[in-house]
Motif scaffolding. Structure first.
Motif, PDB file in Angstrom:
ATOM      1  N   ASN A 157      65.736  -4.959  21.120  1.00 23.96           N
ATOM      2  CA  ASN A 157      64.512  -4.245  20.937  1.00 23.96           C
ATOM      3  C   ASN A 157      63.705  -4.584  19.381  1.00 23.96           C
ATOM      4  O   ASN A 157      62.922  -4.060  18.997  1.00 23.96           O
ATOM      5  N   THR A 158      64.347  -5.709  18.968  1.00 21.86           N
ATOM      6  CA  THR A 158      63.707  -6.139  17.550  1.00 21.86           C
ATOM      7  C   THR A 158      63.226  -7.658  17.799  1.00 21.86           C
ATOM      8  O   THR A 158      63.884  -8.345  18.637  1.00 21.86           O
ATOM      9  N   TRP A 159      62.139  -7.947  17.184  1.00 18.51           N
ATOM     10  CA  TRP A 159      61.501  -9.107  17.198  1.00 18.51           C
ATOM     11  C   TRP A 159      61.276  -9.614  15.523  1.00 18.51           C
ATOM     12  O   TRP A 159      60.943  -8.942  14.709  1.00 18.51           O
ATOM     13  N   MET A 160      61.277 -11.080  15.465  1.00 18.98           N
ATOM     14  CA  MET A 160      60.586 -11.680  14.439  1.00 18.98           C
ATOM     15  C   MET A 160      59.323 -12.559  14.756  1.00 18.98           C
ATOM     16  O   MET A 160      59.702 -13.398  15.594  1.00 18.98           O
ATOM     17  N   ILE A 200      53.921  -9.618  23.645  1.00 21.18           N
ATOM     18  CA  ILE A 200      55.053  -8.778  23.702  1.00 21.18           C
ATOM     19  C   ILE A 200      55.031  -7.699  24.850  1.00 21.18           C
ATOM     20  O   ILE A 200      56.172  -7.556  25.305  1.00 21.18           O
ATOM     21  N   GLN A 201      53.842  -7.208  25.124  1.00 18.79           N
ATOM     22  CA  GLN A 201      53.682  -6.201  26.047  1.00 18.79           C
ATOM     23  C   GLN A 201      53.861  -6.857  27.361  1.00 18.79           C
ATOM     24  O   GLN A 201      54.834  -6.180  28.196  1.00 18.79           O
ATOM     25  N   ILE A 248      68.173 -11.688  18.041  1.00 20.18           N
ATOM     26  CA  ILE A 248      66.897 -10.828  18.259  1.00 20.18           C
ATOM     27  C   ILE A 248      65.702 -11.776  18.991  1.00 20.18           C
ATOM     28  O   ILE A 248      65.981 -12.911  19.004  1.00 20.18           O
ATOM     29  N   ASN A 249      64.648 -11.128  19.270  1.00 20.61           N
ATOM     30  CA  ASN A 249      63.580 -11.891  20.052  1.00 20.61           C
ATOM     31  C   ASN A 249      62.813 -12.578  18.926  1.00 20.61           C
ATOM     32  O   ASN A 249      62.736 -12.159  17.624  1.00 20.61           O
ATOM     33  N   MET A 292      59.007   0.875  26.081  1.00 20.36           N
ATOM     34  CA  MET A 292      60.221   0.954  25.292  1.00 20.36           C
ATOM     35  C   MET A 292      59.646   0.320  23.901  1.00 20.36           C
ATOM     36  O   MET A 292      58.986  -0.744  23.784  1.00 20.36           O
ATOM     37  N   LYS A 293      59.654   1.394  22.695  1.00 23.59           N
ATOM     38  CA  LYS A 293      59.150   1.100  21.389  1.00 23.59           C
ATOM     39  C   LYS A 293      60.046  -0.242  20.565  1.00 23.59           C
ATOM     40  O   LYS A 293      61.066  -0.147  20.971  1.00 23.59           O
TER      41      LYS A 293
END
Length: 246
Positions: free
Chosen positions: A178-181, A237-238, A198-199, A1-2
């Motif tokens: 599916n969003t990260w800071m 993250i992966q 968000i993550n 998932m991108k």
């Protein structure tokens, strides 16, 4: 998932705090010379400057003039406290000293390009979200040639808080799951991310500005990872994504 991955700039991708500390040491040297005869210690001077600087940021955000003005305000505080005569020449010297921090050469954190290359080549969409003076921040971005990674996905805010992040996420139609800071500041990066759903990756630095150090008192709806080095971000993250989608 991108994923959509949003990076802070200062003390996440490039060094910042150490340059302010370098100038603060010079400020403390000068002030100690002037006010130690009145019994004012270096520690007292530094503490007051921090108090003044943070108070200004909390009221009106990240304006570039806050830093040199904190020197002037601290100088005047001890002038009034001790009765030592003020001097326009001394104030001008402090103002120029404070502003000189913005002329120092910017330097990337180790493996900055490799980290961004890794994420971009993995198909993730990179965003840059930073607080500060627009001209100063864009100068740093241009000097580091960061547009090649972030293109038009660059956000510079005077107030970097939950409201500012919420505006970016809402206007950009981000899928929050599916969003990260990614950032070094609990106050302006981690907590707003958690409060916006968000993550978050807390990139913890050894020497941190006092303003950034507050408790993490929000519950994550997704990931909350604590790392200490920028190159740890892509594999972390992966690994998190693998755990979800296995």
């Amino acid at each position: 998932m991108k994923q959509k991955i949003m990076f802070d700039l200062d003390d996440t991708l490039i060094y910042c705090n150490k340059y302010f500390q370098f100038i603060l040491e010079q400020f403390a040297d000068e002030m100690t010379t002037w006010y130690s005869p009145a019994g004012i210690t270096r520690a007292t001077i530094s503490s007051k400057q921090t108090e003044v600087d943070i108070a200004r940021v909390q009221v009106s955000g990240f304006k570039s003039e806050h830093f040199p003005q904190s020197f002037i305000d601290t100088y005047r505080h001890f002038q009034n406290l001790t009765g030592r005569a003020g001097s326009p020449i001394e104030e001008d010297k402090l103002w120029k000293l404070g502003n000189s921090v913005y002329e120092l050469e910017v330097e990337p954190y180790p493996m900055m390009e490799e980290t961004l290359d890794s994420l971009a080549s993995g198909g993730h969409e990179l965003h840059l979200y930073t607080g500060g003076d627009i001209l100063i921040q864009h100068k740093k971005i241009q000097n580091m040639k960061l547009e090649r990674y972030f293109q038009d996905r660059i956000y510079v805010k005077q107030h970097k808080n939950t409201d500012a992040l919420e505006q970016i996420l809402s206007e950009g139609g981000f899928d929050r799951g599916n969003t990260w800071m990614i950032g070094n500041s609990v106050r302006t990066d981690v907590l707003p991310a958690l409060q916006c759903g968000i993550n978050a990756v807390y990139l913890k630095q050894e020497a941190e500005w006092t303003y950034n150090v507050i408790p993490i008192d929000a519950k994550p709806s997704g990931a909350l990872l604590t790392l200490t080095e920028l190159p740890q971000v892509p594999p972390a993250i992966q690994e998190y994504l693998n755990g979800i989608f296995e």
